[in-house]
Design a protein around this motif. Structure first.
Motif, PDB file in Angstrom:
ATOM      1  N   ILE A   1     -11.031   2.548   5.724  1.00 60.50           N
ATOM      2  CA  ILE A   1     -10.276   1.300   4.874  1.00 60.50           C
ATOM      3  C   ILE A   1      -9.817   0.521   4.951  1.00 60.50           C
ATOM      4  O   ILE A   1      -9.307  -0.529   5.277  1.00 60.50           O
ATOM      5  CB  ILE A   1      -9.106   2.019   4.896  1.00 60.50           C
ATOM      6  CG1 ILE A   1      -9.068   2.788   6.390  1.00 60.50           C
ATOM      7  CG2 ILE A   1      -9.107   3.788   4.587  1.00 60.50           C
ATOM      8  CD1 ILE A   1      -7.150   3.485   6.299  1.00 60.50           C
TER       9      ILE A   1
ATOM     10  N   GLY B   1      -9.574  -3.728  -2.266  1.00 60.41           N
ATOM     11  CA  GLY B   1      -9.784  -3.637  -1.122  1.00 60.41           C
ATOM     12  C   GLY B   1     -10.104  -4.497   0.227  1.00 60.41           C
ATOM     13  O   GLY B   1     -11.304  -4.538   0.667  1.00 60.41           O
TER      14      GLY B   1
ATOM     15  N   LYS C   1       2.337   2.115  -3.235  1.00 63.86           N
ATOM     16  CA  LYS C   1       1.245   2.194  -4.859  1.00 63.86           C
ATOM     17  C   LYS C   1       0.340   3.937  -4.454  1.00 63.86           C
ATOM     18  O   LYS C   1       0.284   4.206  -4.723  1.00 63.86           O
ATOM     19  CB  LYS C   1       0.075   1.307  -3.771  1.00 63.86           C
ATOM     20  CG  LYS C   1      -0.105   0.472  -5.125  1.00 63.86           C
ATOM     21  CD  LYS C   1      -1.871  -0.275  -5.033  1.00 63.86           C
ATOM     22  CE  LYS C   1      -1.933  -1.095  -3.222  1.00 63.86           C
ATOM     23  NZ  LYS C   1      -3.503  -2.075  -3.644  1.00 63.86           N
TER      24      LYS C   1
ATOM     25  N   PHE D   1     -13.059  -1.854   0.515  1.00 61.28           N
ATOM     26  CA  PHE D   1     -13.335  -0.325   0.873  1.00 61.28           C
ATOM     27  C   PHE D   1     -11.674   0.296   0.346  1.00 61.28           C
ATOM     28  O   PHE D   1     -10.879   0.102   0.909  1.00 61.28           O
ATOM     29  CB  PHE D   1     -13.775   0.531   2.221  1.00 61.28           C
ATOM     30  CG  PHE D   1     -13.456   1.513   2.652  1.00 61.28           C
ATOM     31  CD1 PHE D   1     -15.025   2.526   2.371  1.00 61.28           C
ATOM     32  CD2 PHE D   1     -12.605   2.594   2.356  1.00 61.28           C
ATOM     33  CE1 PHE D   1     -14.821   3.673   2.156  1.00 61.28           C
ATOM     34  CE2 PHE D   1     -12.296   3.789   1.925  1.00 61.28           C
ATOM     35  CZ  PHE D   1     -13.969   4.720   2.373  1.00 61.28           C
TER      36      PHE D   1
ATOM     37  N   ILE E   1      -4.659   9.656   3.883  1.00 64.33           N
ATOM     38  CA  ILE E   1      -5.975   9.707   3.789  1.00 64.33           C
ATOM     39  C   ILE E   1      -6.748  10.553   4.725  1.00 64.33           C
ATOM     40  O   ILE E   1      -7.059  11.054   6.441  1.00 64.33           O
ATOM     41  CB  ILE E   1      -6.087   8.112   4.364  1.00 64.33           C
ATOM     42  CG1 ILE E   1      -5.044   7.611   3.747  1.00 64.33           C
ATOM     43  CG2 ILE E   1      -7.411   7.569   4.622  1.00 64.33           C
ATOM     44  CD1 ILE E   1      -5.085   6.103   4.737  1.00 64.33           C
TER      45      ILE E   1
ATOM     46  N   SER F   1      -8.172   6.653  -5.566  1.00 68.28           N
ATOM     47  CA  SER F   1      -7.601   5.153  -5.757  1.00 68.28           C
ATOM     48  C   SER F   1      -8.506   4.325  -6.890  1.00 68.28           C
ATOM     49  O   SER F   1      -7.802   4.412  -7.206  1.00 68.28           O
ATOM     50  CB  SER F   1      -7.146   4.649  -4.176  1.00 68.28           C
ATOM     51  OG  SER F   1      -8.067   4.687  -3.497  1.00 68.28           O
TER      52      SER F   1
ATOM     53  N   GLY G   1      -6.633  -5.334   1.666  1.00 67.62           N
ATOM     54  CA  GLY G   1      -5.299  -6.039   2.150  1.00 67.62           C
ATOM     55  C   GLY G   1      -5.529  -5.170   3.655  1.00 67.62           C
ATOM     56  O   GLY G   1      -5.181  -6.104   4.116  1.00 67.62           O
ATOM     57  N   LEU G   2      -6.205  -4.303   3.671  1.00 62.39           N
ATOM     58  CA  LEU G   2      -5.844  -3.912   5.260  1.00 62.39           C
ATOM     59  C   LEU G   2      -6.834  -4.896   5.556  1.00 62.39           C
ATOM     60  O   LEU G   2      -6.254  -4.966   7.287  1.00 62.39           O
ATOM     61  CB  LEU G   2      -6.339  -2.371   4.937  1.00 62.39           C
ATOM     62  CG  LEU G   2      -5.243  -1.031   4.960  1.00 62.39           C
ATOM     63  CD1 LEU G   2      -6.324  -0.039   4.723  1.00 62.39           C
ATOM     64  CD2 LEU G   2      -4.113  -1.406   5.953  1.00 62.39           C
TER      65      LEU G   2
ATOM     66  N   VAL H   1     -10.424   3.964  -0.637  1.00 59.55           N
ATOM     67  CA  VAL H   1     -10.369   5.659  -0.828  1.00 59.55           C
ATOM     68  C   VAL H   1     -11.772   5.956  -2.879  1.00 59.55           C
ATOM     69  O   VAL H   1     -10.547   5.840  -3.247  1.00 59.55           O
ATOM     70  CB  VAL H   1      -9.559   6.590  -1.006  1.00 59.55           C
ATOM     71  CG1 VAL H   1     -10.532   8.216  -0.455  1.00 59.55           C
ATOM     72  CG2 VAL H   1      -9.166   6.080   1.118  1.00 59.55           C
TER      73      VAL H   1
ATOM     74  N   ASN I   1       1.332  -0.880   0.151  1.00 62.79           N
ATOM     75  CA  ASN I   1       0.112   0.394   0.057  1.00 62.79           C
ATOM     76  C   ASN I   1       0.501   1.509  -0.331  1.00 62.79           C
ATOM     77  O   ASN I   1       0.425   2.143  -0.789  1.00 62.79           O
ATOM     78  CB  ASN I   1      -1.031   0.097   1.154  1.00 62.79           C
ATOM     79  CG  ASN I   1      -2.180  -0.910   0.746  1.00 62.79           C
ATOM     80  OD1 ASN I   1      -2.508  -1.229  -0.415  1.00 62.79           O
ATOM     81  ND2 ASN I   1      -2.771  -0.991   2.310  1.00 62.79           N
TER      82      ASN I   1
ATOM     83  N   ASP J   1       4.674   6.655   5.437  1.00 64.63           N
ATOM     84  CA  ASP J   1       5.282   7.001   3.825  1.00 64.63           C
ATOM     85  C   ASP J   1       4.614   8.011   3.569  1.00 64.63           C
ATOM     86  O   ASP J   1       3.615   9.375   4.080  1.00 64.63           O
ATOM     87  CB  ASP J   1       4.266   6.047   2.874  1.00 64.63           C
ATOM     88  CG  ASP J   1       2.621   6.313   3.186  1.00 64.63           C
ATOM     89  OD1 ASP J   1       2.719   7.627   2.545  1.00 64.63           O
ATOM     90  OD2 ASP J   1       1.857   5.772   3.282  1.00 64.63           O
TER      91      ASP J   1
HETATM   92  P1  ADP Z   1      -6.083  -2.180  -1.848  1.00 63.40           P
HETATM   93  O1  ADP Z   1      -5.909  -3.677  -1.541  1.00 63.40           O
HETATM   94  O2  ADP Z   1      -7.127  -2.059  -2.549  1.00 63.40           O
HETATM   95  O3  ADP Z   1      -5.280  -1.154  -1.765  1.00 63.40           O
HETATM   96  P2  ADP Z   1      -6.591  -1.890   0.958  1.00 63.40           P
HETATM   97  O4  ADP Z   1      -7.416  -2.559   1.800  1.00 63.40           O
HETATM   98  O5  ADP Z   1      -5.013  -2.578   1.370  1.00 63.40           O
HETATM   99  O6  ADP Z   1      -7.611  -2.317  -0.323  1.00 63.40           O
HETATM  100  O7  ADP Z   1      -6.724  -0.448   1.374  1.00 63.40           O
HETATM  101  C1  ADP Z   1      -7.889   0.149   1.618  1.00 63.40           C
HETATM  102  C2  ADP Z   1      -7.671   1.564   1.176  1.00 63.40           C
HETATM  103  O8  ADP Z   1      -7.023   3.057   2.304  1.00 63.40           O
HETATM  104  C3  ADP Z   1      -6.762   1.879  -0.605  1.00 63.40           C
HETATM  105  O9  ADP Z   1      -7.809   1.960  -1.676  1.00 63.40           O
HETATM  106  C4  ADP Z   1      -6.735   3.358  -0.413  1.00 63.40           C
HETATM  107  O10 ADP Z   1      -7.784   4.010  -0.870  1.00 63.40           O
HETATM  108  C5  ADP Z   1      -6.695   3.034   1.691  1.00 63.40           C
HETATM  109  N1  ADP Z   1      -5.304   2.900   1.425  1.00 63.40           N
HETATM  110  C6  ADP Z   1      -3.861   2.229   2.061  1.00 63.40           C
HETATM  111  N2  ADP Z   1      -3.075   2.060   2.688  1.00 63.40           N
HETATM  112  C7  ADP Z   1      -3.033   3.677   2.319  1.00 63.40           C
HETATM  113  C8  ADP Z   1      -1.391   4.482   2.475  1.00 63.40           C
HETATM  114  N3  ADP Z   1      -0.626   4.163   2.213  1.00 63.40           N
HETATM  115  N4  ADP Z   1      -2.405   5.672   1.324  1.00 63.40           N
HETATM  116  C9  ADP Z   1      -2.703   5.969   1.055  1.00 63.40           C
HETATM  117  N5  ADP Z   1      -4.435   5.495   0.867  1.00 63.40           N
HETATM  118  C10 ADP Z   1      -3.972   4.123   1.663  1.00 63.40           C
END
Ligand code: ADP
Length: 408
Positions: A351, A370, A314, A356, A343, A361, A372-373, A358, A311, A338
């Motif tokens: 997130i 959405g 990205k 979900f 956010i 993105s 990974g987290l 944002v 993330n 980073d």
């Molecule tokens: P994805 O696999 O789409 O990245 P995540 O669950 O990892 O899904 O993250 C959800 C959302 O949180 C991302 O789509 C992004 O909008 C936001 N996000 C996660 N990590 C970051 C980050 N380091 N900086 C900015 N936005 C982030």
């Protein structure tokens, strides 16, 4: 499930019980018998309702004793199938249960319910609720002082029918939900296996063409194939995430602790995301001068670090990403900071929700479903830790977590 009989004390209401039994039968797609104590199955008209009692072959002293036990009990009582049981008794682990029918603490009878398989736990509350309604009707009769079997007033019957109908809806909804959950589980397992096999073969072939036919490909052809490879890998990761998340939520994932060399873990985590970094981004690590050997779940730690670093890579166009790690008082502390897009406060809780992303993105070139987290947080919690975020739009984000570890 099959309802074999409803036993009640002699002064009860035949038709109210018959209605209750019919409702129970409708709710759980079985059949029902209503039996008023004082008569035996050998007297056919002792049974109001249907004709399966003979199949159950329960009678005599054994039956009376069971009914008495169930009537005096607070909980459903199980009776084991007798030797050489015929068809109802003989089915699987189920057996027959006697549910006490009570009202205001007073025994009002016993519902004898048979279940061919293991007893469906989800239905107990519903059944007990129906039995409470039946007890209420019976009680009304007792309180109003009728002598012997008699019919309740239309109003009481109508009300009890209404209540029973509501409970049946509840049971049916629970059954539907269980079915939907099962279908969902099958779909997710099948989908991820069935899709992964052909996808794997596509990815392997593209890699092979890129490696072996590199010179023969035009630059447009190479770019197109690299695009296919990127998309294929992203789809593969997404399928894996869906499956992993599903398994964690189903409680199918166990913690497997082993000796872990943290220095190696960090090197591997950095290696895995280095291709995703933008050219103007540096990835740095901040570590204590010596790292002890710890014991934790290596695969889960790798997965968590990958999602957080991926993330950060990205969502950071320029600047730096820092991976910080320390160990104190049996806690492993990790943060990924980073200098990316950041956010907004409103989005910071969301997130972690499944699927979900944002808005900004979702329409950008970043891939991801959405998940990974959501997965990282679920895995951290599985290890007994917690994940948190601090972030500011335009300045960057910091994801940090702690998990308890033992030092080996
Ligand atoms: P994805 O696999 O789409 O990245 P995540 O669950 O990892 O899904 O993250 C959800 C959302 O949180 C991302 O789509 C992004 O909008 C936001 N996000 C996660 N990590 C970051 C980050 N380091 N900086 C900015 N936005 C982030």
């Amino acid at each position: 499930m099959e309802i074999l009989a409803l036993y009640t004390s002699p002064d009860t209401l035949g038709s109210a019980l018959a209605a209750g039994a019919r409702h129970l039968a409708a709710a759980i797609q079985g059949f029902a018998l209503v039996y008023q104590s004082g008569r035996t199955p050998a007297e056919p008209d002792g049974w109001a309702g249907f004709t399966c009692a003979k199949d159950a072959q329960i009678a005599g002293a054994e039956l009376d004793e069971f009914i008495r036990e169930a009537e005096g009990s607070e909980r459903p009582v199980r009776i084991d199938p007798p030797e050489g049981s015929p068809r109802i008794w003989g089915r699987g682990a189920g057996g027959v249960y006697g549910f006490p029918i009570r009202h205001n603490g007073q025994p009002r009878g016993v519902a004898l319910l048979g279940c061919p398989g293991p007893w469906p736990r989800v239905q107990n509350a519903g059944i007990e609720s129906i039995l409470r309604q039946i007890a209420l009707v019976l009680d009304h009769h007792v309180v109003s002082g009728s002598q012997g079997p008699a019919e309740p007033s239309d109003e009481v019957l109508r009300l009890s029918e209404q209540l029973l109908a509501q409970d049946i809806e509840l049971i049916k909804r629970e059954e539907r939900l269980t079915l939907v959950e099962r279908l969902k589980a099958d779909l997710i397992e099948t989908m991820s296996y069935e899709l992964r096999a052909p996808l794997n073969s596509i990815i392997e072939r593209v890699i092979s063409v890129l490696a072996n036919e590199h010179e023969k490909l035009s630059s447009t052809g190479r770019d197109a194939l690299r695009g296919v490879l990127d998309d294929g890998n992203a789809l593969m990761r997404m399928l894996q995430n869906i499956l992993d998340l599903w398994r964690v939520k189903q409680g199918e994932v166990s913690v497997e602790v082993q000796d872990v060399n943290l220095a190696e873990v960090i090197e591997e985590a950095i290696f895995n995301v280095r291709d995703n970094l933008q050219p103007d981004v540096v990835l740095e690590k901040r570590l204590p001068s010596s790292l002890p050997k710890i014991r934790t779940d290596l695969a889960k730690l790798n997965q968590i670090l990958f999602h957080l670093l991926d993330n950060a890579a990205k969502f950071t166009r320029r600047g730096r990403i820092e991976l910080e790690l320390s160990i104190e008082d049996g806690q492993l502390f990790v943060s990924v900071t980073d200098s990316g897009i950041g956010i907004a406060p409103d989005d910071q809780e969301q997130i972690f929700d499944e699927f979900f992303r944002v808005d900004s993105s979702a329409d950008s070139r970043h891939r991801g479903a959405g998940l990974g987290l959501t997965l990282a947080r679920a895995l951290i919690e599985k290890l007994g830790g917690a994940l948190s975020v601090q972030s500011e739009i335009g300045s960057g984000s910091r994801f940090s977590f702690t998990v308890p570890v033992s030092i080996s």
